[in-house]
Design a protein around this motif. Structure first.
Motif, PDB file in Angstrom:
ATOM      1  N   PRO A   1      -2.276  -9.619   2.820  1.00  0.00           N
ATOM      2  CA  PRO A   1      -1.115  -8.733   2.959  1.00  0.00           C
ATOM      3  C   PRO A   1      -1.301  -7.467   2.126  1.00  0.00           C
ATOM      4  N   LYS A   2      -0.656  -6.381   2.548  1.00  0.00           N
ATOM      5  CA  LYS A   2      -0.785  -5.107   1.859  1.00  0.00           C
ATOM      6  C   LYS A   2       0.596  -4.578   1.483  1.00  0.00           C
ATOM      7  N   ARG A   3       0.694  -4.129   0.228  1.00  0.00           N
ATOM      8  CA  ARG A   3       1.942  -3.538  -0.247  1.00  0.00           C
ATOM      9  C   ARG A   3       2.015  -2.050   0.042  1.00  0.00           C
TER      10      ARG A   3
ATOM     11  N   ILE B   1      -0.932   7.867  -5.307  1.00  0.00           N
ATOM     12  CA  ILE B   1      -1.947   7.680  -4.265  1.00  0.00           C
ATOM     13  C   ILE B   1      -1.483   6.716  -3.182  1.00  0.00           C
ATOM     14  N   ALA B   2      -0.282   6.156  -3.329  1.00  0.00           N
ATOM     15  CA  ALA B   2       0.205   5.151  -2.388  1.00  0.00           C
ATOM     16  C   ALA B   2       1.070   5.800  -1.317  1.00  0.00           C
ATOM     17  N   THR B   3       0.886   5.341  -0.088  1.00  0.00           N
ATOM     18  CA  THR B   3       1.741   5.748   1.027  1.00  0.00           C
ATOM     19  C   THR B   3       2.229   4.498   1.738  1.00  0.00           C
ATOM     20  N   GLU B   4       3.355   4.621   2.390  1.00  0.00           N
ATOM     21  CA  GLU B   4       3.938   3.507   3.127  1.00  0.00           C
ATOM     22  C   GLU B   4       4.127   2.294   2.229  1.00  0.00           C
ATOM     23  N   GLU B   5       4.517   2.544   0.987  1.00  0.00           N
ATOM     24  CA  GLU B   5       4.667   1.456   0.030  1.00  0.00           C
ATOM     25  C   GLU B   5       5.940   0.668   0.323  1.00  0.00           C
ATOM     26  N   ILE B   6       5.826  -0.647   0.297  1.00  0.00           N
ATOM     27  CA  ILE B   6       6.972  -1.519   0.482  1.00  0.00           C
ATOM     28  C   ILE B   6       7.435  -2.019  -0.874  1.00  0.00           C
ATOM     29  N   GLU B   7       8.481  -2.812  -0.869  1.00  0.00           N
ATOM     30  CA  GLU B   7       9.011  -3.331  -2.124  1.00  0.00           C
ATOM     31  C   GLU B   7       7.955  -4.167  -2.842  1.00  0.00           C
ATOM     32  N   PRO B   8       7.893  -4.068  -4.170  1.00  0.00           N
ATOM     33  CA  PRO B   8       6.893  -4.869  -4.910  1.00  0.00           C
ATOM     34  C   PRO B   8       7.128  -6.355  -4.739  1.00  0.00           C
ATOM     35  N   ALA B   9       6.034  -7.097  -4.730  1.00  0.00           N
ATOM     36  CA  ALA B   9       6.128  -8.554  -4.586  1.00  0.00           C
ATOM     37  C   ALA B   9       6.841  -9.146  -5.796  1.00  0.00           C
ATOM     38  N   PRO B  10       7.677 -10.173  -5.571  1.00  0.00           N
ATOM     39  CA  PRO B  10       8.424 -10.799  -6.683  1.00  0.00           C
ATOM     40  C   PRO B  10       7.519 -11.685  -7.521  1.00  0.00           C
TER      41      PRO B  10
ATOM     42  N   ALA C   1      -1.790 -10.753  -7.942  1.00  0.00           N
ATOM     43  CA  ALA C   1      -1.616  -9.349  -8.287  1.00  0.00           C
ATOM     44  C   ALA C   1      -1.851  -8.476  -7.069  1.00  0.00           C
ATOM     45  N   THR C   2      -1.451  -7.222  -7.209  1.00  0.00           N
ATOM     46  CA  THR C   2      -1.734  -6.194  -6.213  1.00  0.00           C
ATOM     47  C   THR C   2      -2.885  -5.334  -6.720  1.00  0.00           C
ATOM     48  N   ILE C   3      -3.849  -5.056  -5.856  1.00  0.00           N
ATOM     49  CA  ILE C   3      -4.948  -4.169  -6.228  1.00  0.00           C
ATOM     50  C   ILE C   3      -4.425  -2.734  -6.171  1.00  0.00           C
ATOM     51  N   ARG C   4      -4.361  -2.077  -7.313  1.00  0.00           N
ATOM     52  CA  ARG C   4      -3.894  -0.687  -7.359  1.00  0.00           C
ATOM     53  C   ARG C   4      -5.038   0.299  -7.167  1.00  0.00           C
TER      54      ARG C   4
ATOM     55  N   ALA D   1     -13.372  -3.121 -16.028  1.00  0.00           N
ATOM     56  CA  ALA D   1     -14.387  -2.086 -15.834  1.00  0.00           C
ATOM     57  C   ALA D   1     -15.771  -2.611 -16.183  1.00  0.00           C
ATOM     58  N   GLY D   2     -16.777  -2.086 -15.472  1.00  0.00           N
ATOM     59  CA  GLY D   2     -18.158  -2.451 -15.742  1.00  0.00           C
ATOM     60  C   GLY D   2     -18.756  -3.405 -14.734  1.00  0.00           C
ATOM     61  N   LEU D   3     -18.081  -3.620 -13.590  1.00  0.00           N
ATOM     62  CA  LEU D   3     -18.602  -4.514 -12.564  1.00  0.00           C
ATOM     63  C   LEU D   3     -19.732  -3.826 -11.794  1.00  0.00           C
ATOM     64  N   ASP D   4     -20.606  -4.613 -11.231  1.00  0.00           N
ATOM     65  CA  ASP D   4     -21.688  -4.085 -10.405  1.00  0.00           C
ATOM     66  C   ASP D   4     -21.248  -3.988  -8.951  1.00  0.00           C
ATOM     67  N   VAL D   5     -20.549  -5.014  -8.464  1.00  0.00           N
ATOM     68  CA  VAL D   5     -20.035  -5.051  -7.088  1.00  0.00           C
ATOM     69  C   VAL D   5     -18.541  -5.321  -7.162  1.00  0.00           C
ATOM     70  N   VAL D   6     -17.760  -4.597  -6.371  1.00  0.00           N
ATOM     71  CA  VAL D   6     -16.312  -4.798  -6.350  1.00  0.00           C
ATOM     72  C   VAL D   6     -15.869  -5.104  -4.920  1.00  0.00           C
ATOM     73  N   TYR D   7     -14.812  -5.915  -4.814  1.00  0.00           N
ATOM     74  CA  TYR D   7     -14.271  -6.317  -3.524  1.00  0.00           C
ATOM     75  C   TYR D   7     -12.826  -5.846  -3.395  1.00  0.00           C
ATOM     76  N   GLY D   8     -12.380  -5.785  -2.155  1.00  0.00           N
ATOM     77  CA  GLY D   8     -10.975  -5.527  -1.902  1.00  0.00           C
ATOM     78  C   GLY D   8     -10.664  -4.063  -1.668  1.00  0.00           C
ATOM     79  N   GLU D   9      -9.425  -3.807  -1.286  1.00  0.00           N
ATOM     80  CA  GLU D   9      -8.928  -2.459  -1.055  1.00  0.00           C
ATOM     81  C   GLU D   9      -7.617  -2.273  -1.804  1.00  0.00           C
ATOM     82  N   ALA D  10      -7.355  -1.040  -2.186  1.00  0.00           N
ATOM     83  CA  ALA D  10      -6.097  -0.732  -2.857  1.00  0.00           C
ATOM     84  C   ALA D  10      -4.931  -1.065  -1.939  1.00  0.00           C
ATOM     85  N   GLY D  11      -3.942  -1.735  -2.499  1.00  0.00           N
ATOM     86  CA  GLY D  11      -2.769  -2.128  -1.735  1.00  0.00           C
ATOM     87  C   GLY D  11      -2.743  -3.589  -1.352  1.00  0.00           C
ATOM     88  N   GLN D  12      -3.900  -4.251  -1.403  1.00  0.00           N
ATOM     89  CA  GLN D  12      -3.942  -5.659  -1.021  1.00  0.00           C
ATOM     90  C   GLN D  12      -3.301  -6.530  -2.092  1.00  0.00           C
ATOM     91  N   VAL D  13      -2.613  -7.571  -1.655  1.00  0.00           N
ATOM     92  CA  VAL D  13      -2.017  -8.561  -2.554  1.00  0.00           C
ATOM     93  C   VAL D  13      -2.909  -9.792  -2.538  1.00  0.00           C
TER      94      VAL D  13
END
Length: 287
Positions: A98-100, A128-137, A188-191, A216-228
């Motif tokens: 899901p995406k916030r 940097i956020a667009t189409e933001e919905i209510e934060p997850a409880p 958490a939500t990926i910001r 910080a300091g990872l070699d490989v990162v996963y996910g997209e901003a907005g994902q829960v």
């Protein structure tokens, strides 16, 4: 030493085919005495020879086991490398989360270019956020101080402790193993995910409103901003030194710490004010 001496005597006997070598210089009586001594020694020598034969068989068996174990280890490393590749692909193709909100790449690029500090970037994350919905409880009530570290490691430097160059940061630095899996400590939500300032690859998580975990300091990162994402979800991998063994994906915590060649920087910000991560995570033991 005894066996070597015995072998030298036997070789000296076997090197001369003449039976004269077996005659004693004192004549028949000396030869008889020598024969009696040899007859007495033969059982003991045979027993020693049998013991040596058993030892040799054991050595051969150990060598076979060693060769087999080396082959199995190589196969295991190859399978781990395959699992790491599969993990990378699965994380890169993860679309069912899901995406916030949806990240605006233009606003993100402008924010990165205009931010000189992590504080400045964190304060502008909402831009940097667009189409933001209510934060997850989601909240961390009762979990602060008992959160698992995002990666297994040892605290190398505490908050606000200066390094060799005299530079101090409000976060902690963990020494981790190469290619260790980094996971989110809580739902958490990926910001933000990607390179940032001088911190390398960065993942910024929002476990609750006005609280950020900066990794910080990872070699490989996963996910997209907005994902829960749920707690314990892989969000990246640590790097590895040049020439490291391929596929050495690590989630173990045994050892003395001398093989922890990678470092992960962890910062906690609440209302954009840095907090001591050691007050949030369990860092009192080797994780």
């Amino acid at each position: 030493g005894e066996v070597a001496q015995l072998l030298s005597v036997l070789q000296s006997i076997g090197g001369d085919p003449s039976p004269v070598v077996l005659l004693h210089p004192d004549g028949p009586m000396g030869t008889a005495r020598a024969g009696m001594l040899l007859a007495e020694l033969s059982p003991a020598l045979n027993a020693r020879a049998e013991a040596l034969r058993r030892d040799l068989d054991n050595v051969k068996m150990l060598r076979r086991l060693q060769t087999d174990a080396a082959g199995r280890l190589q196969e295991g490393l190859a399978e781990v490398q395959g699992a790491r590749t599969t993990l990378n692909q699965a994380m890169a193709n993860r679309t069912e989360l899901p995406k916030r909100f949806t990240e605006d790449p233009v606003r993100t690029a402008i924010l990165i270019a205009s931010s000189e500090t992590l504080e400045g970037f964190a304060s502008g994350l909402s831009e940097i956020a667009t189409e933001e919905i209510e934060p997850a409880p989601v909240n961390l009530d009762g979990k602060v101080g008992d959160l698992a570290l995002p990666v297994q490691g040892l605290v190398l430097r505490g908050a606000n402790e200066p390094d060799a160059a005299g530079v101090s940061r409000p976060g902690i630095i963990l020494a981790t193993r190469p290619r260790a899996i980094v996971t989110t400590p809580a739902a958490a939500t990926i910001r933000y995910v990607g390179p940032l300032l001088d911190l390398g690859n960065v993942v910024i998580l929002e476990p609750q409103v006005d609280t950020l975990f900066v990794l910080a300091g990872l070699d490989v990162v996963y996910g997209e901003a907005g994902q829960v994402i749920a707690g314990g979800t892989p969000i990246g991998l640590m790097g590895a030194p040049q020439g490291g063994a391929p596929g050495a994906l690590s989630t173990l915590s045994d050892g003395t710490g001398t093989d922890r060649s990678e470092t992960l920087y962890i910062e906690v910000r609440q209302n954009n004010i840095p907090q001591d991560p050691q007050d949030w995570f369990r860092t009192d033991k080797d994780e």
